[in-house]
Design a protein around this motif. Structure first.
Motif, PDB file in Angstrom:
ATOM      1  N   PRO A 177      75.648  16.997  35.876  1.00 11.57           N
ATOM      2  CA  PRO A 177      74.635  15.998  36.249  1.00 11.57           C
ATOM      3  C   PRO A 177      73.509  16.658  37.048  1.00 11.57           C
ATOM      4  N   PRO A 178      72.305  16.145  36.969  1.00 14.36           N
ATOM      5  CA  PRO A 178      71.176  16.765  37.679  1.00 14.36           C
ATOM      6  C   PRO A 178      71.343  16.654  39.194  1.00 14.36           C
ATOM      7  N   GLY A 179      70.822  17.657  39.865  1.00 14.80           N
ATOM      8  CA  GLY A 179      70.884  17.663  41.320  1.00 14.80           C
ATOM      9  C   GLY A 179      69.814  16.780  41.940  1.00 14.80           C
ATOM     10  N   ASP A 180      69.768  16.784  43.262  1.00 19.51           N
ATOM     11  CA  ASP A 180      68.771  15.980  43.966  1.00 19.51           C
ATOM     12  C   ASP A 180      67.374  16.537  43.733  1.00 19.51           C
ATOM     13  N   VAL A 181      66.408  15.645  43.698  1.00 19.00           N
ATOM     14  CA  VAL A 181      65.011  16.042  43.542  1.00 19.00           C
ATOM     15  C   VAL A 181      64.477  16.468  44.915  1.00 19.00           C
ATOM     16  N   ASP A 182      63.909  17.650  44.935  1.00 20.05           N
ATOM     17  CA  ASP A 182      63.384  18.167  46.200  1.00 20.05           C
ATOM     18  C   ASP A 182      62.078  17.471  46.583  1.00 20.05           C
ATOM     19  N   PHE A 183      61.860  17.405  47.835  1.00 22.25           N
ATOM     20  CA  PHE A 183      60.619  16.829  48.354  1.00 22.25           C
ATOM     21  C   PHE A 183      59.483  17.823  48.176  1.00 22.25           C
ATOM     22  N   GLU A 184      58.373  17.356  47.646  1.00 22.20           N
ATOM     23  CA  GLU A 184      57.198  18.191  47.465  1.00 22.20           C
ATOM     24  C   GLU A 184      56.145  17.749  48.473  1.00 22.20           C
ATOM     25  N   ASP A 185      55.840  18.616  49.328  1.00 24.78           N
ATOM     26  CA  ASP A 185      54.907  18.303  50.406  1.00 24.78           C
ATOM     27  C   ASP A 185      53.495  18.634  49.951  1.00 24.78           C
ATOM     28  N   PHE A 186      52.703  17.600  49.693  1.00 27.27           N
ATOM     29  CA  PHE A 186      51.327  17.796  49.233  1.00 27.27           C
ATOM     30  C   PHE A 186      50.332  17.878  50.406  1.00 27.27           C
ATOM     31  N   THR A 187      50.852  17.733  51.616  1.00 29.71           N
ATOM     32  CA  THR A 187      49.932  17.813  52.758  1.00 29.71           C
ATOM     33  C   THR A 187      49.612  19.253  53.130  1.00 29.71           C
ATOM     34  N   GLN A 188      50.419  20.199  52.685  1.00 23.84           N
ATOM     35  CA  GLN A 188      50.187  21.606  52.998  1.00 23.84           C
ATOM     36  C   GLN A 188      49.094  22.156  52.095  1.00 23.84           C
ATOM     37  N   PRO A 189      48.235  23.005  52.681  1.00 23.57           N
ATOM     38  CA  PRO A 189      47.148  23.618  51.872  1.00 23.57           C
ATOM     39  C   PRO A 189      47.699  24.752  51.014  1.00 23.57           C
ATOM     40  N   MET A 190      48.472  24.359  50.008  1.00 22.47           N
ATOM     41  CA  MET A 190      49.057  25.380  49.136  1.00 22.47           C
ATOM     42  C   MET A 190      49.112  24.799  47.726  1.00 22.47           C
ATOM     43  N   LYS A 191      49.401  25.683  46.812  1.00 16.78           N
ATOM     44  CA  LYS A 191      49.458  25.252  45.423  1.00 16.78           C
ATOM     45  C   LYS A 191      50.648  24.314  45.208  1.00 16.78           C
ATOM     46  N   ARG A 192      50.436  23.421  44.307  1.00 21.01           N
ATOM     47  CA  ARG A 192      51.526  22.524  43.950  1.00 21.01           C
ATOM     48  C   ARG A 192      52.592  23.300  43.180  1.00 21.01           C
ATOM     49  N   THR A 193      53.795  23.203  43.699  1.00 21.46           N
ATOM     50  CA  THR A 193      54.883  23.964  43.058  1.00 21.46           C
ATOM     51  C   THR A 193      55.788  23.016  42.303  1.00 21.46           C
ATOM     52  N   VAL A 194      56.454  23.608  41.402  1.00 20.26           N
ATOM     53  CA  VAL A 194      57.386  22.831  40.594  1.00 20.26           C
ATOM     54  C   VAL A 194      58.707  22.723  41.330  1.00 20.26           C
ATOM     55  N   SER A 195      59.220  21.527  41.434  1.00 21.58           N
ATOM     56  CA  SER A 195      60.516  21.348  42.087  1.00 21.58           C
ATOM     57  C   SER A 195      61.603  22.062  41.307  1.00 21.58           C
ATOM     58  N   GLU A 196      62.567  22.583  42.089  1.00 20.72           N
ATOM     59  CA  GLU A 196      63.615  23.363  41.449  1.00 20.72           C
ATOM     60  C   GLU A 196      64.375  22.538  40.416  1.00 20.72           C
ATOM     61  N   SER A 197      64.604  21.273  40.706  1.00 21.08           N
ATOM     62  CA  SER A 197      65.353  20.446  39.748  1.00 21.08           C
ATOM     63  C   SER A 197      64.590  19.200  39.390  1.00 21.08           C
ATOM     64  N   SER A 198      63.246  19.285  39.452  1.00 20.75           N
ATOM     65  CA  SER A 198      62.426  18.118  39.183  1.00 20.75           C
ATOM     66  C   SER A 198      62.601  17.692  37.733  1.00 20.75           C
ATOM     67  N   LEU A 199      62.780  16.416  37.555  1.00 20.60           N
ATOM     68  CA  LEU A 199      62.931  15.925  36.196  1.00 20.60           C
ATOM     69  C   LEU A 199      61.604  15.906  35.463  1.00 20.60           C
ATOM     70  N   SER A 200      60.493  15.872  36.223  1.00 15.13           N
ATOM     71  CA  SER A 200      59.189  15.867  35.562  1.00 15.13           C
ATOM     72  C   SER A 200      58.838  17.224  35.036  1.00 15.13           C
ATOM     73  N   ASN A 201      59.262  18.310  35.749  1.00 12.51           N
ATOM     74  CA  ASN A 201      59.067  19.691  35.267  1.00 12.51           C
ATOM     75  C   ASN A 201      57.631  19.905  34.807  1.00 12.51           C
ATOM     76  N   SER A 202      56.707  19.681  35.712  1.00  9.59           N
ATOM     77  CA  SER A 202      55.282  19.746  35.377  1.00  9.59           C
ATOM     78  C   SER A 202      54.913  21.139  34.920  1.00  9.59           C
ATOM     79  N   ARG A 203      54.160  21.206  33.805  1.00  4.78           N
ATOM     80  CA  ARG A 203      53.734  22.497  33.242  1.00  4.78           C
ATOM     81  C   ARG A 203      52.277  22.437  32.829  1.00  4.78           C
ATOM     82  N   GLY A 204      51.480  21.710  33.557  1.00  4.37           N
ATOM     83  CA  GLY A 204      50.118  21.379  33.117  1.00  4.37           C
ATOM     84  C   GLY A 204      49.304  22.548  32.645  1.00  4.37           C
TER      85      GLY A 204
END
Length: 592
Positions: A278-305
């Protein structure tokens, strides 16, 4: 009680009654015949019904009959087929024991009845003839008496008439005497005829007719007994099959009692278990930090834009795409043609793996599954591979049986040339040998995939592939945007085969992936008994007398995996080498 004495005057009624008895017998024959036709029709309908619901061979429906409930239903269908057979037995027995026998008996009965009534009519005609003779004699006697009276009266009249001459009187007297003599003769004849008639009549009514009627009575009684016996046979025919029908019903009951709901539930698990975690917990993605948006280790969205983000290795979920989650293609992936990605991948380092992945993707888009069933979940892939191996082994056994038969035929031709030309089977033997060779290579290939799934062989770069989350078919890893949206450590699964993911992995990762493979340990040594030219992929050439290392023993497909040195290994026919396994492995075994 006898018809001859009680019914001496009922000849016509007896004739009608016996004809009615034959009609009843024929009616019963017709009834039994229609019953047999009904039994045959019923049996045919039962067989058709059973055949209609039988699973079709080599179809998906046949696979459904592995459950206890469906196996019980299949047993019911088979028993209904046997049940129909018993109704056919009823029809056959009734036809042979009742219909055929009674039909033959009716013909005999008709002949016997005809004979008896013919004798009765003959006796009746005889007594009627005697009666007619008596009547004729009686009428003649009566006529002669009247004539004698008239002649006597005429004589007396002539004798009293004085005008009549003496000669006329004498003539009248002689005529009267003559008539009297004729009357006496007629009287005697009548008396004799009457005595004869009375004797014949007594014989007719007390001897002939009673005998004939007694025979008719016996004939009728035999008919009655015969129809009663036939009715008894009618019941016995049914009773004889009751035990077998009971067994059929008992087997149906036994099949129904064999239904195991727990077992069926477990088989559903075995049939559809994917083997994924079964999939693990979805990690929190902090968008307030001035850094690139990273892909969550187990994100179900798995963004690859835009494809710029690097996949994170070593995470728990490894960017896995689960069957119940669909990914959307990035705009770049939607617009970029597949041919462009193909050219891009062919310029990368691991070209062969890119090509295999791209080829696999094309085949999936065309609706044909990959040969190694890597589009299935691990557990389902293992079962499919095992089925394929078993099927190939059966084909090999069939080919070997055919080869053995042809070899024996060739030996017979050699010993007895007159029976045939031994050289005529050489071509077929060569074809069989080639077929067996091809099938063994196929078995070797599928067993390799099966061993990888079952963990018997170390999967190639399993950990990096798990981290990358890239789809892999056979033994190659999908690289760059050639990989599909699947996770494939032991064979992977994808909800939508038409979707493709675009992930760029550095070439160095692939180099490490294949360089980290550990060689299989040796389990013994072997000596080549014959020279073998390994011309097919996966085989290795050996020379007679050469000593080599054994790294995988024969799995039943006729091939042994050996190693010459760290760089050279492959399969050779087991019959070409003499194998000595280490005692600490599986015990010493020799293959000749």
């Amino acid at each position: 009680m006898s018809w001859g004495t009680e019914l001496w005057d009922q000849f016509d009624n007896l004739e009608k009654h016996t004809q009615w008895g034959i009609d009843v017998l024929e009616k019963y024959i017709k009834f039994v015949k229609e019953r047999t036709e009904i039994e045959l029709s019923y049996a045919k309908q039962l067989r058709n019904l059973s055949k209609k619901y039988q699973p079709k061979k080599n179809s998906k429906e046949e696979e459904e009959y592995r459950y206890t409930s469906t196996r019980a239903f299949l047993a019911t269908l088979n028993e209904m087929n046997d049940y129909a057979g018993q109704h056919e037995v009823i029809s056959e027995n009734m036809t042979s024991l009742i219909t055929a026998e009674l039909t033959r008996y009716v013909q005999e009965l008709k002949q016997e009845r005809k004979s008896h009534f013919h004798d009765g009519r003959k006796a009746q005609q005889h007594i009627e003839t005697c009666w007619k003779q008596l009547e004729a004699s009686k009428r003649r006697f009566e006529r002669d008496c009247k004539e004698a009276d008239r002649a006597q009266q005429y004589f007396e009249k002539m004798d009293a008439d004085i005008n009549v001459t003496k000669a006329d009187v004498e003539k009248a007297r002689q005529q009267a005497q003559l008539r009297h003599q004729m009357a006496e003769d007629s009287k005697a004849e009548y008396s004799s005829t009457l005595q004869k008639f009375n004797s014949e009549q007594h014989e007719h009514y007390y001897t002939h007719i009673p005998n004939i009627f007694q025979k008719i009575q016996e004939m009728e009684e035999r008919r009655i007994v015969r129809i009663g016996e036939s009715m008894k046979t009618f019941a016995e025919v049914d009773r004889q099959v009751i035990p077998i029908i009971g067994k059929c019903l008992d087997e149906i009951t036994k099949a129904a009692e064999s239904v195991d709901h727990k077992n069926d539930s477990q088989m559903v698990i075995e049939a559809f278990k994917s083997g994924f975690e079964p999939p693990g917990d979805v990690d929190f993605e902090d968008f307030t930090q001035p850094m690139k948006r990273t892909v969550s280790e187990s994100s179900l969205s798995n963004s690859r834009g835009d494809g710029k983000s690097e996949p994170k290795f070593g995470s728990k979920s490894k960017g896995k795409l689960w069957p119940f989650i669909k990914k959307n293609k990035s705009p770049k992936q939607q617009k970029e043609p597949l041919s462009h990605r193909f050219n891009e991948f062919m310029t990368s380092k691991p070209k062969i793996h890119c090509f295999r992945s791209l080829k696999r993707g094309l085949s999936l888009k065309l609706g044909a599954g990959p040969e190694d069933f890597s589009n299935l979940p691990p557990e389902q892939r293992r079962k499919k591979l095992q089925q394929k191996v078993d099927e190939l082994n059966r084909d090999i056994q069939k080919e070997m049986d055919s080869r053995d038969a042809l070899t024996k035929m060739k030996d017979v031709y050699i010993k007895n040339p007159q029976m045939g030309d031994a050289a005529s089977v050489d071509h077929r033997l060569a074809e069989l040998g080639q077929n067996i060779e091809k099938l063994r290579l196929e078995v070797q290939k599928f067993e390799g995939w099966l061993a990888e799934v079952e963990g018997r062989l170390p999967a190639r770069s399993e950990q990096p592939r798990r981290q990358s989350g890239v789809y892999e078919a056979q033994n190659a890893s999908g690289v760059n945007s050639c990989a599909q949206d699947r996770e494939s450590p032991d064979g992977s699964y994808t909800e939508e085969q038409s979707q493709e993911t675009e992930m760029k992995v550095p070439a160095t990762d692939f180099d490490d992936e294949f360089d980290d493979e550990e060689p299989l340990p040796t389990i013994g040594t072997c000596k080549a008994l014959y020279t073998f030219e390994g011309q097919n992929e996966g085989t290795i050439s050996v020379a007679e007398g050469e000593m080599l290392y054994v790294i995988e023993e024969d799995k039943g497909d006729g091939w042994t995996r050996i190693r010459r040195n760290e760089d050279e290994e492959g399969y050779v026919p087991t019959s070409y080498v003499e194998v000595y396994l280490d005692k600490n492995a599986k015990g010493a075994m020799t293959y000749i």
